[in-house]
Scaffold this motif. Structure first.
Motif, PDB file in Angstrom:
ATOM      1  N   GLU A   1      36.497  54.405  99.948  1.00 30.30           N
ATOM      2  CA  GLU A   1      37.041  53.516  98.656  1.00 30.30           C
ATOM      3  C   GLU A   1      36.776  53.772  97.239  1.00 30.30           C
ATOM      4  OE1 GLU A   1      35.855  49.436  99.948  1.00 30.30           O
ATOM      5  OE2 GLU A   1      36.556  50.004 101.976  1.00 30.30           O
ATOM      6  N   ASN A   2      35.567  54.348  97.170  1.00 27.96           N
ATOM      7  CA  ASN A   2      34.989  54.577  95.518  1.00 27.96           C
ATOM      8  C   ASN A   2      35.159  56.175  95.393  1.00 27.96           C
ATOM      9  OD1 ASN A   2      33.882  51.929  94.693  1.00 27.96           O
ATOM     10  ND2 ASN A   2      33.204  51.936  96.919  1.00 27.96           N
ATOM     11  N   LYS A   3      35.929  56.731  95.987  1.00 23.60           N
ATOM     12  CA  LYS A   3      36.046  58.382  96.039  1.00 23.60           C
ATOM     13  C   LYS A   3      34.888  58.831  95.585  1.00 23.60           C
ATOM     14  CE  LYS A   3      40.578  57.592  93.988  1.00 23.60           C
ATOM     15  NZ  LYS A   3      40.965  56.230  94.756  1.00 23.60           N
ATOM     16  N   LEU A   4      34.012  58.924  96.583  1.00 21.87           N
ATOM     17  CA  LEU A   4      32.521  59.545  96.442  1.00 21.87           C
ATOM     18  C   LEU A   4      32.446  60.709  97.514  1.00 21.87           C
ATOM     19  CD1 LEU A   4      30.120  56.556  96.509  1.00 21.87           C
ATOM     20  CD2 LEU A   4      31.241  57.665  94.367  1.00 21.87           C
ATOM     21  N   ASN A   5      31.943  61.711  97.405  1.00 27.37           N
ATOM     22  CA  ASN A   5      31.538  62.711  98.706  1.00 27.37           C
ATOM     23  C   ASN A   5      30.226  62.543  98.815  1.00 27.37           C
ATOM     24  OD1 ASN A   5      34.265  64.119  98.321  1.00 27.37           O
ATOM     25  ND2 ASN A   5      33.458  64.970  96.275  1.00 27.37           N
ATOM     26  N   LEU A   6      29.808  62.767  99.924  1.00 28.11           N
ATOM     27  CA  LEU A   6      28.330  62.253 100.768  1.00 28.11           C
ATOM     28  C   LEU A   6      27.779  63.683 100.913  1.00 28.11           C
ATOM     29  CD1 LEU A   6      28.927  59.460 103.012  1.00 28.11           C
ATOM     30  CD2 LEU A   6      28.413  59.367 100.590  1.00 28.11           C
ATOM     31  N   MET A   7      26.528  63.718 100.873  1.00 30.21           N
ATOM     32  CA  MET A   7      25.586  64.787 101.266  1.00 30.21           C
ATOM     33  C   MET A   7      24.492  64.249 102.107  1.00 30.21           C
ATOM     34  SD  MET A   7      22.734  65.070  99.063  1.00 30.21           S
ATOM     35  CE  MET A   7      22.373  66.545  99.579  1.00 30.21           C
ATOM     36  N   LEU A   8      23.717  65.106 102.781  1.00 34.76           N
ATOM     37  CA  LEU A   8      22.318  64.737 103.249  1.00 34.76           C
ATOM     38  C   LEU A   8      21.383  65.746 103.614  1.00 34.76           C
ATOM     39  CD1 LEU A   8      22.300  65.200 106.445  1.00 34.76           C
ATOM     40  CD2 LEU A   8      24.131  63.326 106.716  1.00 34.76           C
ATOM     41  N   TYR A   9      20.244  65.605 103.637  1.00 36.16           N
ATOM     42  CA  TYR A   9      19.196  66.495 103.962  1.00 36.16           C
ATOM     43  C   TYR A   9      18.610  65.604 105.358  1.00 36.16           C
ATOM     44  CZ  TYR A   9      18.847  68.251  99.283  1.00 36.16           C
ATOM     45  OH  TYR A   9      19.546  68.705  98.256  1.00 36.16           O
ATOM     46  N   SER A  10      18.302  66.620 106.471  1.00 37.00           N
ATOM     47  CA  SER A  10      17.744  66.145 107.805  1.00 37.00           C
ATOM     48  C   SER A  10      16.966  67.456 108.313  1.00 37.00           C
ATOM     49  CB  SER A  10      18.858  65.959 108.564  1.00 37.00           C
ATOM     50  OG  SER A  10      18.349  65.062 109.701  1.00 37.00           O
ATOM     51  N   ASN A  11      16.694  67.212 109.313  1.00 34.28           N
ATOM     52  CA  ASN A  11      15.749  68.356 110.182  1.00 34.28           C
ATOM     53  C   ASN A  11      16.436  68.372 111.419  1.00 34.28           C
ATOM     54  OD1 ASN A  11      13.547  69.306 112.002  1.00 34.28           O
ATOM     55  ND2 ASN A  11      12.583  69.501 110.012  1.00 34.28           N
ATOM     56  N   THR A  12      16.681  69.499 111.965  1.00 30.25           N
ATOM     57  CA  THR A  12      17.192  69.807 113.208  1.00 30.25           C
ATOM     58  C   THR A  12      16.626  69.394 114.500  1.00 30.25           C
ATOM     59  OG1 THR A  12      16.356  72.210 113.270  1.00 30.25           O
ATOM     60  CG2 THR A  12      18.422  71.923 112.475  1.00 30.25           C
TER      61      THR A  12
ATOM     62  N   GLY B   1      31.967  63.899 110.872  1.00 33.30           N
ATOM     63  CA  GLY B   1      32.513  64.950 109.814  1.00 33.30           C
ATOM     64  C   GLY B   1      31.847  65.769 108.868  1.00 33.30           C
ATOM     65  N   PHE B   2      30.519  65.566 108.791  1.00 32.46           N
ATOM     66  CA  PHE B   2      29.566  66.269 108.335  1.00 32.46           C
ATOM     67  C   PHE B   2      29.488  67.652 108.425  1.00 32.46           C
ATOM     68  CE2 PHE B   2      28.157  62.160 107.001  1.00 32.46           C
ATOM     69  CZ  PHE B   2      27.544  62.160 105.737  1.00 32.46           C
ATOM     70  N   LEU B   3      29.661  68.780 107.508  1.00 34.32           N
ATOM     71  CA  LEU B   3      29.621  70.032 107.549  1.00 34.32           C
ATOM     72  C   LEU B   3      28.093  70.629 107.101  1.00 34.32           C
ATOM     73  CD1 LEU B   3      33.166  70.889 106.740  1.00 34.32           C
ATOM     74  CD2 LEU B   3      32.600  70.547 109.059  1.00 34.32           C
ATOM     75  N   GLU B   4      27.687  71.394 107.879  1.00 35.85           N
ATOM     76  CA  GLU B   4      26.413  72.263 107.373  1.00 35.85           C
ATOM     77  C   GLU B   4      26.566  73.143 106.200  1.00 35.85           C
ATOM     78  OE1 GLU B   4      22.464  74.626 109.154  1.00 35.85           O
ATOM     79  OE2 GLU B   4      23.881  73.887 110.588  1.00 35.85           O
TER      80      GLU B   4
ATOM     81  N   LYS C   1      21.051  70.962 105.727  1.00 34.41           N
ATOM     82  CA  LYS C   1      21.813  70.032 104.669  1.00 34.41           C
ATOM     83  C   LYS C   1      23.371  69.830 105.052  1.00 34.41           C
ATOM     84  CE  LYS C   1      22.806  70.029  99.731  1.00 34.41           C
ATOM     85  NZ  LYS C   1      22.552  70.581  98.160  1.00 34.41           N
ATOM     86  N   MET C   2      23.782  68.955 105.021  1.00 32.59           N
ATOM     87  CA  MET C   2      25.188  68.595 105.427  1.00 32.59           C
ATOM     88  C   MET C   2      25.963  67.801 104.386  1.00 32.59           C
ATOM     89  SD  MET C   2      24.230  67.633 109.263  1.00 32.59           S
ATOM     90  CE  MET C   2      26.020  68.286 110.168  1.00 32.59           C
TER      91      MET C   2
END
Length: 152
Positions: free
Chosen positions: A105-116, A129-132, A147-148
């Motif tokens: 709705e707000n035209k934002l792209n998302l990213m995240l950090y995690s641990n496998t 739909g997150f891609l590494e 990171k995705m």
């Protein structure tokens, strides 16, 4: 489960801190950057144009998540935590879907950090739909090894 997702209110600030601290201590350790962000969400998230959401049921905070500005192109999906007794009830997935809908709705792209080592979380991120992509050398989290991104 009649869960309502609401935006940050000061009365929920302690739940934001406590839920995330519990989760970090259970799965990893608390880094200095975590303590800074969790103890000063106004400064690090909200005042910079970010958002914090809470899953609420009967005035009880069941979970929380933040969208923190990362750079001009992405908001970091971060500080997602669910009350221990509410885990397994898809609260995290409801928060995730809310964030994705909000981002669209707000035209934002998302990213995240995690641990496998968080196999279930990585599975869910991929499901949404997150891609590494490669983790940069100066990642803000020592514990992150993945990171995705989700470009909307």
């Amino acid at each position: 489960m009649a869960v309502e997702i609401v935006s940050f209110q000061q009365k929920y600030a302690q739940a934001f801190f406590d839920l995330n601290l519990e989760w970090l201590e259970k799965h990893f350790y608390v880094e200095d950057f975590d303590l800074e962000v969790l103890s000063k969400p106004q400064q690090y998230i909200l005042n910079r144009g970010g958002h914090i959401f809470f899953a609420i049921e009967n005035e009880t905070v069941l979970g929380t998540v933040a969208l923190m500005p990362h750079n001009e192109d992405f908001f970091e999906l971060t500080k997602m935590a669910v009350l221990p007794e509410a885990r397994g009830k898809k609260i995290g997935q409801q928060l995730m879907q809310y964030c994705i809908d909000f981002a669209k709705e707000n035209k934002l792209n998302l990213m995240l950090y995690s641990n496998t080592k968080l196999e279930n979380a990585i599975y869910i991120y991929r499901k949404y739909g997150f891609l590494e992509i490669p983790v940069e050398a100066n990642s803000p989290y020592k514990r992150s090894n993945i990171k995705m991104i989700l470009t909307l």
